[in-house]
Design an enzyme around this catalytic site. Structure first.
Site, PDB file in Angstrom:
ATOM      1  N   GLY A 100       6.872  -2.112   5.832  1.00 34.60           N
ATOM      2  CA  GLY A 100       8.124  -2.587   6.040  1.00 34.60           C
ATOM      3  C   GLY A 100       9.090  -1.687   6.690  1.00 34.60           C
ATOM      4  N   GLU A 101      10.264  -2.320   6.861  1.00 31.09           N
ATOM      5  CA  GLU A 101      11.402  -1.570   7.488  1.00 31.09           C
ATOM      6  C   GLU A 101      12.650  -1.052   6.456  1.00 31.09           C
ATOM      7  OE1 GLU A 101      12.665   0.030  10.287  1.00 31.09           O
ATOM      8  OE2 GLU A 101      14.404   0.051   8.888  1.00 31.09           O
ATOM      9  N   ASN A 118      -3.687   5.764  15.754  1.00 33.65           N
ATOM     10  CA  ASN A 118      -4.887   5.375  15.208  1.00 33.65           C
ATOM     11  C   ASN A 118      -5.176   3.911  15.642  1.00 33.65           C
ATOM     12  OD1 ASN A 118      -4.966   7.728  13.376  1.00 33.65           O
ATOM     13  ND2 ASN A 118      -2.991   6.753  12.845  1.00 33.65           N
ATOM     14  N   CYS A 122       6.110  -7.173   6.929  1.00 28.70           N
ATOM     15  CA  CYS A 122       7.120  -6.677   7.730  1.00 28.70           C
ATOM     16  C   CYS A 122       7.864  -7.537   8.758  1.00 28.70           C
ATOM     17  CB  CYS A 122       6.912  -5.284   8.564  1.00 28.70           C
ATOM     18  SG  CYS A 122       8.165  -4.621   9.443  1.00 28.70           S
ATOM     19  N   SER A 152      12.183   6.630   6.956  1.00 26.91           N
ATOM     20  CA  SER A 152      11.877   6.449   8.398  1.00 26.91           C
ATOM     21  C   SER A 152      12.206   4.806   8.885  1.00 26.91           C
ATOM     22  CB  SER A 152      10.260   6.688   8.726  1.00 26.91           C
ATOM     23  OG  SER A 152       9.883   6.165  10.030  1.00 26.91           O
ATOM     24  N   CYS A 208      -1.073   6.622   9.877  1.00 26.02           N
ATOM     25  CA  CYS A 208       0.160   5.960  10.319  1.00 26.02           C
ATOM     26  C   CYS A 208      -0.147   4.681  11.050  1.00 26.02           C
ATOM     27  CB  CYS A 208       0.988   7.003  11.133  1.00 26.02           C
ATOM     28  SG  CYS A 208       2.390   6.463  11.771  1.00 26.02           S
ATOM     29  N   CYS A 225       3.406   8.586   0.798  1.00 33.61           N
ATOM     30  CA  CYS A 225       3.969   7.427   1.514  1.00 33.61           C
ATOM     31  C   CYS A 225       4.258   6.261   0.958  1.00 33.61           C
ATOM     32  CB  CYS A 225       3.210   7.569   2.802  1.00 33.61           C
ATOM     33  SG  CYS A 225       3.659   6.429   4.195  1.00 33.61           S
ATOM     34  N   SER A 235      11.546   6.032  14.298  1.00 34.48           N
ATOM     35  CA  SER A 235      10.354   5.935  15.101  1.00 34.48           C
ATOM     36  C   SER A 235      10.451   5.596  16.469  1.00 34.48           C
ATOM     37  CB  SER A 235       9.428   4.421  14.382  1.00 34.48           C
ATOM     38  OG  SER A 235       8.966   4.981  13.054  1.00 34.48           O
ATOM     39  N   LEU A 236      10.486   6.301  17.388  1.00 38.71           N
ATOM     40  CA  LEU A 236      10.957   6.143  18.554  1.00 38.71           C
ATOM     41  C   LEU A 236       9.938   5.593  19.550  1.00 38.71           C
ATOM     42  CD1 LEU A 236      13.298   6.586  20.444  1.00 38.71           C
ATOM     43  CD2 LEU A 236      12.446   8.983  21.081  1.00 38.71           C
ATOM     44  N   HIS A 237       8.854   6.533  19.924  1.00 39.76           N
ATOM     45  CA  HIS A 237       7.466   5.960  20.514  1.00 39.76           C
ATOM     46  C   HIS A 237       7.715   5.388  21.975  1.00 39.76           C
ATOM     47  CE1 HIS A 237       6.335   6.072  16.594  1.00 39.76           C
ATOM     48  NE2 HIS A 237       6.709   4.789  16.281  1.00 39.76           N
ATOM     49  N   CYS A 251       6.033  -4.744  15.544  1.00 36.95           N
ATOM     50  CA  CYS A 251       5.764  -3.572  16.195  1.00 36.95           C
ATOM     51  C   CYS A 251       4.358  -3.860  16.681  1.00 36.95           C
ATOM     52  CB  CYS A 251       6.092  -2.213  15.686  1.00 36.95           C
ATOM     53  SG  CYS A 251       7.660  -2.156  15.135  1.00 36.95           S
ATOM     54  N   CYS A 299       1.359  -1.490  15.225  1.00 35.59           N
ATOM     55  CA  CYS A 299       1.301  -1.388  13.555  1.00 35.59           C
ATOM     56  C   CYS A 299       0.468  -2.721  12.892  1.00 35.59           C
ATOM     57  CB  CYS A 299       2.683  -1.359  13.194  1.00 35.59           C
ATOM     58  SG  CYS A 299       2.773  -1.236  11.249  1.00 35.59           S
ATOM     59  N   GLU A 306       0.862  -1.086   0.043  1.00 35.18           N
ATOM     60  CA  GLU A 306       0.064  -0.164   0.017  1.00 35.18           C
ATOM     61  C   GLU A 306       0.771   1.158   0.000  1.00 35.18           C
ATOM     62  OE1 GLU A 306      -4.143  -1.701   1.997  1.00 35.18           O
ATOM     63  OE2 GLU A 306      -2.536  -0.777   3.313  1.00 35.18           O
TER      64      GLU A 306
HETATM   65  S1  SF4 Z   1       6.244   0.280  12.368  1.00 37.78           S
HETATM   66 FE1  SF4 Z   1       7.275  -0.223  10.477  1.00 37.78          FE
HETATM   67  S2  SF4 Z   1       9.019  -1.503  11.062  1.00 37.78           S
HETATM   68 FE2  SF4 Z   1       7.251  -1.554  12.693  1.00 37.78          FE
HETATM   69  S3  SF4 Z   1       6.117  -3.310  12.086  1.00 37.78           S
HETATM   70 FE3  SF4 Z   1       5.133  -1.533  11.177  1.00 37.78          FE
HETATM   71  S4  SF4 Z   1       5.862  -1.289   9.167  1.00 37.78           S
HETATM   72 FE4  SF4 Z   1       7.356  -2.906  10.391  1.00 37.78          FE
END
Ligand code: SF4
Length: 351
Positions: free
Chosen positions: A169-170, A300, A118, A201, A343, A111, A224-226, A122, A125, A98
């Site tokens: 994805g990373e 979200n 992935c 990112s 996001c 984006c 992406s710290l969080h 996380c 996500c 996507e």
């Molecule tokens: S936030 Fe990014 S790195 Fe983490 S699972 Fe989602 S897509 Fe993968």
């Protein structure tokens, strides 16, 4: 004109220019043909050899016999009430990823995804609950940008201004292809965009952040710290167990030292998890040595997890604490929530 030795059709956009030159020379073509073909493939984003109208039919047939163009296609498009457009892209092997077009008053941002699924799991996500199938090719990332850019022109009459690698994805686990895609996007033989308008990112792979520094990249880097303490971050981002905050801080300072690119920290505020003033203090402690800004992002909710978005007054107090300390803070309101384009919400759901 003879066919190249191997009869397996190769993806022409994966072939290095020098190699294509050699193939063409072997086939008896003039050197300038290679340049014309590259121009069709990248600058003009041709999806088929038939579009290459300044090549002879014989040359086009020879290309068709020996190569394929694995062009990405839009399989589905949804438009949010806030004008965000989410696209589901079909890849040549039947996988889907996507991408999102986010229009604001000052920007048209694409984006894009870098992997199918992935591996980093996380917890907040939606993509993290999908299996990682494969990395995207550089051309597949490039195609997403081209297609989203066309949507910006067609729907809003405004060209794309920014690109963020924040989709599925990373990116740093698909390092070579991501960097190659940036090369094509920024090249005058591609889209000619400034690297300053591109942000990659990462969830935080310390070794690869250092490599970005060594490679002296010109684009922006976001982390992406969080959460700014290891116990909390381990709970929501398992990658933190092997890439601790200390390792990340060191890698980011190294990156800054090499590139002089100011970092961006992304921080989603989860209700009653990372939204207290103590959390804000830890965030300030973590970021204060690194030239940076902090984007505070509304969460979200996704069906797979139980996290909730924080409350407005808690978010405001959190941001005010940081601002008092001199941190540059942007609060990012969520976009495209109603179509799962915001996001952390990207996951393939056919509608
Ligand atoms: S936030 Fe990014 S790195 Fe983490 S699972 Fe989602 S897509 Fe993968």
């Amino acid at each position: 004109m003879e066919a190249v030795k191997t009869r397996v059709k190769q993806d022409i956009r994966k072939i290095k220019p020098e190699q294509l030159n050699t193939f063409l020379a072997e086939a008896g073509e003039k050197p300038f043909r290679a340049r014309q073909i590259q121009e069709w493939l990248w600058k003009k984003s041709a999806g088929s050899f038939d579009e290459m109208s300044n090549l002879s039919l014989k040359t086009r047939d020879w290309l068709k016999e020996n190569f394929v163009i694995n062009a990405v296609q839009v399989a589905q498009q949804q438009r949010s009430s806030d004008q965000t457009i989410k696209s589901m892209f079909r890849l040549h092997d039947g996988h889907f990823v996507e991408g999102v077009l986010i229009p604001t008053e000052t920007r048209m941002t694409a984006c894009v995804s870098s992997q199918v699924g992935c591996s980093l799991t996380c917890k907040f996500c939606a993509t993290g609950y999908m299996e990682r199938k494969r990395n995207l090719e550089a051309a597949e990332i490039y195609d997403q940008v081209v297609l989203i850019s066309q949507q910006a022109e067609e729907n809003y009459g405004i060209p794309l201004s920014n690109i963020v690698y924040m989709g599925m994805g990373e990116p740093l686990l698909n390092y070579a292809n991501v960097l190659q895609s940036v090369d094509h996007i920024t090249s005058s033989e591609g889209l000619g965009m400034s690297p300053k308008r591109i942000t990659v990112s990462t969830a935080g792979i310390a070794k690869m952040i250092k490599k970005l520094g060594d490679d002296d990249v010109k684009f922006n880097l976001a982390l992406s710290l969080h959460a700014a303490n290891d116990t909390k971050r381990n709970q929501i981002m398992p990658i933190n167990e092997t890439n601790t905050l200390k390792a990340l801080q060191e890698a980011l300072l190294y990156f800054y030292d090499k590139t002089k690119n100011r970092l961006t920290f992304e921080y989603i505020v989860f209700y009653n998890f990372n939204d207290t003033l103590e959390d804000a203090r830890e965030l300030w402690e973590f970021t204060k040595r690194i030239p940076s800004k902090v984007n505070i992002i509304e969460y979200n909710p996704i069906s797979e997890a139980t996290f909730k978005n924080t409350e407005t007054d808690r978010l405001e107090q959190f941001a005010a604490f940081l601002e008092d300390k001199g941190v540059t803070v942007n609060i990012r309101r969520s976009r495209g929530k109603d179509i799962d384009a915001a996001c952390g919400q990207l996951a393939i759901k056919q509608k």
